[in-house]
Design a protein around this motif. Structure first.
Motif, PDB file in Angstrom:
ATOM      1  N   THR B 154       0.749  -1.374  -0.080  1.00 37.00           N
ATOM      2  CA  THR B 154      -0.058   0.232  -0.003  1.00 37.00           C
ATOM      3  C   THR B 154       0.791   1.319   0.038  1.00 37.00           C
ATOM      4  O   THR B 154       2.171   1.351   0.356  1.00 37.00           O
ATOM      5  N   TYR B 155       0.284   2.378  -0.513  1.00 38.13           N
ATOM      6  CA  TYR B 155       0.989   3.691  -0.464  1.00 38.13           C
ATOM      7  C   TYR B 155      -0.333   4.594   0.197  1.00 38.13           C
ATOM      8  O   TYR B 155      -0.973   5.243  -0.551  1.00 38.13           O
ATOM      9  N   PRO B 188       4.544   7.885  12.968  1.00 40.30           N
ATOM     10  CA  PRO B 188       3.642   6.789  12.271  1.00 40.30           C
ATOM     11  C   PRO B 188       2.271   6.792  12.860  1.00 40.30           C
ATOM     12  O   PRO B 188       1.242   6.543  12.152  1.00 40.30           O
ATOM     13  N   LEU B 202       9.143   8.229   3.526  1.00 39.86           N
ATOM     14  CA  LEU B 202       8.159   7.116   3.247  1.00 39.86           C
ATOM     15  C   LEU B 202       8.270   6.147   4.798  1.00 39.86           C
ATOM     16  O   LEU B 202       9.467   6.047   5.290  1.00 39.86           O
ATOM     17  N   LEU B 203       7.395   6.058   5.351  1.00 39.03           N
ATOM     18  CA  LEU B 203       7.029   5.321   6.794  1.00 39.03           C
ATOM     19  C   LEU B 203       6.753   3.941   6.613  1.00 39.03           C
ATOM     20  O   LEU B 203       5.295   3.923   6.233  1.00 39.03           O
ATOM     21  N   PRO B 204       7.427   2.856   6.742  1.00 38.69           N
ATOM     22  CA  PRO B 204       6.904   1.666   6.537  1.00 38.69           C
ATOM     23  C   PRO B 204       6.233   0.739   7.878  1.00 38.69           C
ATOM     24  O   PRO B 204       6.458  -0.089   8.128  1.00 38.69           O
ATOM     25  N   GLN B 205       5.453   1.782   8.442  1.00 39.81           N
ATOM     26  CA  GLN B 205       4.571   1.553   9.638  1.00 39.81           C
ATOM     27  C   GLN B 205       3.343   2.194   9.623  1.00 39.81           C
ATOM     28  O   GLN B 205       3.401   3.548   9.818  1.00 39.81           O
ATOM     29  N   THR B 215       2.587  -5.193  10.840  1.00 35.82           N
ATOM     30  CA  THR B 215       1.848  -3.989  11.506  1.00 35.82           C
ATOM     31  C   THR B 215       0.355  -4.377  11.907  1.00 35.82           C
ATOM     32  O   THR B 215      -0.262  -5.153  11.147  1.00 35.82           O
ATOM     33  N   THR B 243       1.963  -5.325   2.710  1.00 34.29           N
ATOM     34  CA  THR B 243       3.097  -4.530   3.466  1.00 34.29           C
ATOM     35  C   THR B 243       2.479  -3.131   3.239  1.00 34.29           C
ATOM     36  O   THR B 243       2.179  -2.626   2.089  1.00 34.29           O
ATOM     37  N   VAL B 245       2.673   0.970   3.688  1.00 34.65           N
ATOM     38  CA  VAL B 245       3.629   2.125   3.946  1.00 34.65           C
ATOM     39  C   VAL B 245       2.738   3.475   3.766  1.00 34.65           C
ATOM     40  O   VAL B 245       1.999   3.648   2.791  1.00 34.65           O
ATOM     41  N   VAL B 247       2.863   7.210   2.583  1.00 32.85           N
ATOM     42  CA  VAL B 247       3.384   7.985   1.683  1.00 32.85           C
ATOM     43  C   VAL B 247       3.111   9.689   2.029  1.00 32.85           C
ATOM     44  O   VAL B 247       1.740  10.060   2.513  1.00 32.85           O
TER      45      VAL B 247
END
Lengths: 353, 353
Positions: B154-155, B188, B202-205, B215, B243, B245, B247
């Motif tokens: 995801t974005y 986040p 970009l935060l992958p949380q 998460t 996953t 993320v 944005v």
């Protein structure tokens, strides 16, 4: 000790300027640096180790007496000038896509497949930025356990499309903050018929579209990855698919990489160990302490940052991973200069007869 | 014709305000609207169809005489107040995660599984925003050909984390444009120990981390998708991994969805046809003319936009797809109001004894 005359082609661009600064610290004995660019940029002065150097217009004769060319001036320029440089005895490391898929051109990520440099015929290609960081992270896992399949989604920074694209992002962001109409002239790609804003937006187009509906960027990730990871008979069988998306980030590409190993018994902890001990990779993977790769943290660094490693809970041997690197350094200038360092180390800075 | 007393719980929030405007145009005969919020927001005045309504503090007794509750005030508030509302005879459509996975709570995307509303016991749950748009796009394909596996990245836009997160993005962007240091206080996730900038990052949380390294947002996408698509014995076998993320986009989630169909003979053209004829989905898939979904184009719209549909060239039956929707409307307010419309249409606005 042999010293080298090094030419930087495209010296005034975003990657070119990073090539200069990377070369300053490289394990390459430099006798002289020549800075080459288009006619428009000729006459500008840039510094190499505090010494001012005048940028010259790049022409075939510019390569007389040059040992090593680091090139990042666009595919058309490489296509035209690098064969002229090779003719004059220079070994060229090219950062464009012009020669990447040619059979007699090694496509190199140092630390992954620099053993193939020995087969060069004068031109060595640097892979696409989004390919380099993914392959760098996957290679140690591929060597140890074998990779069967890769499904990647990219989150790519605008600087990959050049300085003008970065300026455009910042201008569009300022327009939005001023509640003004904005304009798009560069992205998704300068040659495209239509341009769309990237500030506070997402563009699922990088480079032009192929006839099969994939973009050329996606094509590069698929085919370059196969070429680089093809180190035994089996590797040709790796399946790769990609979706590439431009995001409103200045520097630093992110990638969600889903990969399937041949060995179904591998654990996330074992993968983390492999990443941790591989030079050039930095493991940032501690969710409970919110440690994971981010573009703002990777910008300005040469390493590839890897985190969020976790198994697909319903598919043994399959994992999700998040990879971030500075697209101008790790994805371009650093990789190019590291290739040149390998050439010097292995005494390969000469064009085979 | 029966007319309904409708309460909006969390009326002053970003989704709450969109619930009000969606309700104005809904196929729901409204007798009276009650706007409920926390003590802090009580006394504010908001408009419903040009009529000013005073916001009241939400308490158990607020639901006396209410037929239908549209709720978006946070999980803890739902947990506490919705059982009180049901006790008083109101049917509740809840936009939080509080009740989504409860066995006796239907988790509904209208057009996908609204036939399950008939089983409600007073509370109906609205899925997570990122789940809704993916399931909406995949459902017609699942019905026709059967989906075996889903791998999604995801974005996600910052407005999914509330108005404060959106303000934070804009402030951080302005700080960067002024070349000033910036601060992070929300993302986040507000409850996290550490906060990181989202502007140009970009935060992958998204949401908190579970013990297994996923998460909670990823957990929601995996398990909600299974619950919603479970419409026959076989569907429970769908494998899902995700996953998520964050944005730097204000409104509009993007998703790269890789899915594997049971039927290996399906073509991209056949999938495009199914998307095109499904109400609520808009096909934007013409690469040669650069037509593809983008958050800036989806913001303010109720539909789910689908494009970049193309086969994985090495895995028959597998496809890549790009899905975008307004996370506040399609992913929240519109879905909630559409559930309420289905309840009215099917005469289900009563709590079963």
């Amino acid at each position: 000790m042999k010293e080298y005359v090094v030419a930087i082609l495209g010296a005034t661009g975003a990657v070119g300027q990073r090539l200069i600064s990377e070369l300053e610290h490289a394990q390459i004995p430099v006798k002289e640096v020549k800075l080459l660019a288009s006619k428009n940029s000729a006459g500008k002065k840039l510094k190499f180790k505090n010494q001012e150097i005048k940028v010259e217009e790049a022409r075939p004769d510019s390569f007389n007496g040059v040992d090593l060319v680091l090139s990042s001036a666009g595919g058309a320029v490489s296509q035209k000038l690098l064969p002229e440089a090779v003719k004059r005895g220079a070994v060229c490391v090219d950062n464009t896509s012009a020669f990447r898929m040619a059979d007699d051109v090694p496509l190199i990520v140092p630390g992954v497949n620099d053993d193939q440099l020995v087969n060069h015929h004068g031109i060595i290609a640097n892979p696409n930025c989004s390919t380099i960081q993914m392959v760098a992270a996957l290679y140690p896992l591929h060597v140890k356990w074998g990779i069967k399949q890769i499904i990647v989604s990219t989150y790519q920074a605008v600087s990959g499309a050049g300085k003008a694209a970065r300026d455009e992002l910042l201008q569009q962001a300022q327009d939005r903050l001023n509640n003004q109409e904005t304009e798009a002239k560069i992205l998704p790609t300068a040659s495209a018929k239509k341009h769309y804003p990237i500030a506070f937006n997402l563009l699922p187009q990088i480079d032009v579209f192929e006839d099969d509906g994939y973009t050329h960027e996606e094509w590069k990730m698929i085919h370059e990855t196969k070429k680089i990871l093809y180190n035994d008979q089996d590797s040709q069988q790796i399946k790769v698919t990609a979706t590439c998306v431009r995001v409103p980030v200045e520097i630093g590409h992110g990638e969600t990489v889903y990969f399937v190993l041949k060995d179904k018994s591998v654990t996330a902890a074992a993968i983390q160990q492999e990443i941790k001990k591989t030079p050039g990779l930095v493991l940032q993977d501690d969710p409970q302490n919110q440690i994971y790769p981010q573009p703002l943290l990777a910008a300005g660094k040469k390493e590839t940052f890897v985190g969020r490693i976790r198994p697909d809970q319903e598919n043994p041997g399959a994992f999700n991973m998040w990879v971030v690197a500075d697209n101008l350094l790790r994805g371009a200038a650093s990789n190019t200069v590291e290739i040149a360092e390998c050439l010097v180390r292995d005494n390969l800075v000469h064009v085979p007869k």
